[in-house]
Design a protein around this motif. Sequence first.
Motif, PDB file in Angstrom:
ATOM      1  N   UNK A   1     -15.728  17.645  22.906  1.00 46.34           N
ATOM      2  CA  UNK A   1     -16.182  18.275  21.665  1.00 46.34           C
ATOM      3  C   UNK A   1     -15.534  17.641  20.438  1.00 46.34           C
ATOM      4  N   UNK A   2     -14.232  17.382  20.549  1.00 46.13           N
ATOM      5  CA  UNK A   2     -13.502  16.818  19.405  1.00 46.13           C
ATOM      6  C   UNK A   2     -13.586  15.293  19.379  1.00 46.13           C
ATOM      7  N   UNK A   3     -14.162  14.724  20.399  1.00 45.72           N
ATOM      8  CA  UNK A   3     -14.155  13.268  20.540  1.00 45.72           C
ATOM      9  C   UNK A   3     -13.009  12.819  21.422  1.00 45.72           C
TER      10      UNK A   3
ATOM     11  N   UNK B   1     -17.035  12.270  11.578  1.00 44.21           N
ATOM     12  CA  UNK B   1     -17.167  13.002  12.841  1.00 44.21           C
ATOM     13  C   UNK B   1     -18.213  12.381  13.749  1.00 44.21           C
ATOM     14  N   UNK B   2     -19.339  11.985  13.151  1.00 43.64           N
ATOM     15  CA  UNK B   2     -20.412  11.373  13.932  1.00 43.64           C
ATOM     16  C   UNK B   2     -19.988  10.037  14.520  1.00 43.64           C
ATOM     17  N   UNK B   3     -19.266   9.276  13.715  1.00 40.01           N
ATOM     18  CA  UNK B   3     -18.800   7.961  14.193  1.00 40.01           C
ATOM     19  C   UNK B   3     -17.799   8.120  15.335  1.00 40.01           C
ATOM     20  N   UNK B   4     -16.965   9.150  15.240  1.00 36.78           N
ATOM     21  CA  UNK B   4     -16.000   9.399  16.323  1.00 36.78           C
ATOM     22  C   UNK B   4     -16.730   9.750  17.620  1.00 36.78           C
ATOM     23  N   UNK B   5     -17.779  10.563  17.481  1.00 41.13           N
ATOM     24  CA  UNK B   5     -18.537  10.915  18.681  1.00 41.13           C
ATOM     25  C   UNK B   5     -19.196   9.687  19.288  1.00 41.13           C
TER      26      UNK B   5
END
Lengths: 237, 273
Positions: free
Chosen positions: A76-78, A130-134
């Motif tokens: 969830x957090x990456x 956040x999207x890039x981390x995912x």
Amino acid sequence: MHDTPLISFSNVSKRYPENETPSLAHVSFTVAAGEFVCLVGPSGGGKTSILKMIAGLVEPTSGRVDRPGEVAMTFQSGALLPWLTAGENVAFGLARRNLPQDELAARIERELSRVGMLALKDKHPGELSGGQRQRVGIARALALEPQVLLLDEPFSALDAKTTAELHDDLVRIWRETGKTIVMVSHLIEEAVSLAEWVLLVQHDTIDEIFRIELPYPRRDTEGFHKEVMRIRNAFFR
Amino acid sequence: MRHSRHVRHVSHTATLSYPHSLVQRLYSLVLGPLFIVALVFLLVNVLPPAAVPHASIPLSTILLATLHTFIRLAIAYVLAVAVAVPLALLATSSHTIEEFLLPVFDILESVPILALFPVFVVLFLQFGFLNGAAIFILFLTMLWDIVTTLVGGVKIIPKEIYQAAHAFGVRGTALFTQVTLPALVPQLVTGSIIAVAQGWNLIIVAEVLHTYIPGGTTEQDLFGIGAILVKAASAGDHGTFVMAVFVIVVLIAVLNLVLWQRLLHYSQRFRFD
């Protein structure tokens, strides 16, 4: 239903020591190779426990879980290590594979490229959205070349636009790689957008299973809304 | 996809801010120490008899004494880190151990170190190793500050990070070196800053050993800036006192600028959001 199941749960129950009542009871289902399955349901319903049992991170209290050895998970957090760059985080996932240096570099490049993150390979998680981390988390999981890709609410903390972009990318990756994907989401719309099968996890068990037979992209089509309503009705029943 | 239902049941650690810009860093380097030195200068001059400060000990001796003190602090600090890291990891390795060890740590941390100092001094005197007494007391002072911050640090490592590491097969020593230890860098830095500051506080008494030895003489004091400060103060040697304070403050300010501020800045990279 189609082939020999890749993942199989037989009458699985899970009880955590701190809880009096079981978190999951009598869960039985199978997933065939190449399927895209989404577990939806209310928070605390046991979706993540099912995912972690597939990952081998949680053992069932009773029942039987058959799962392939090659499973990779995103969180969830990456769950990226903040002191490593995007590329190093992908390499971290491969640490135990002892790959030759050139193959390691090639895999990192290939998977970061697949998720559109190659240009940001040397950035640290703190410098990424956040999207890039995912995306990096997904690349890290794909770099293992797993049979099954597990995604634990990967888009829950992202804005609508980023989520829509990642949905499209995930469907593309699924089609490109042919991986079996099991994802957890608390959004029925997200599940219908992405999955072939939606498992409604509530009342501590798999309450109902829905087959979604709609062409991609599905968002905002008439069929999409009908399927969402069908699952929503079961959810509030 | 198949489904068979057998039974349906309804059923921070606070973060330390650090100066970002050069101006901010210079401010902390120049104005802070300047304020302390000015204050000391003012105080020694209003105390009767207010002689014009004139240092009876040359600056070179004061600098050499400061180096001796610094080495003592550095040895004690390295020992404290070497013991604190495994101790903190042991204390947080399981719920049972944690329940047993943390109250013990609390008690040990609360014991006034200086009350035990005479015992340590006499003990180390038996071996003719008085430097050991000073280093040991500094070590004990620093140890608990570092252990406490590290224990807090272990607790804030997200569970998902360990689950991810486990899922990728990273276990044992690799888990320690690649995940736990780097994750503790921010707490190690903040704990170290607090610990070393405590060490500087204690150095004043840790070097004046003769007061703890029955029938002791000043010959038994250690050569260091702490001992010089005490001797200068008791002899009314204001010049030496101000000079010693100036040297110690400059050293601390330089250490802050070139070491701690840089480490604080660097450690931000190791923080989880």
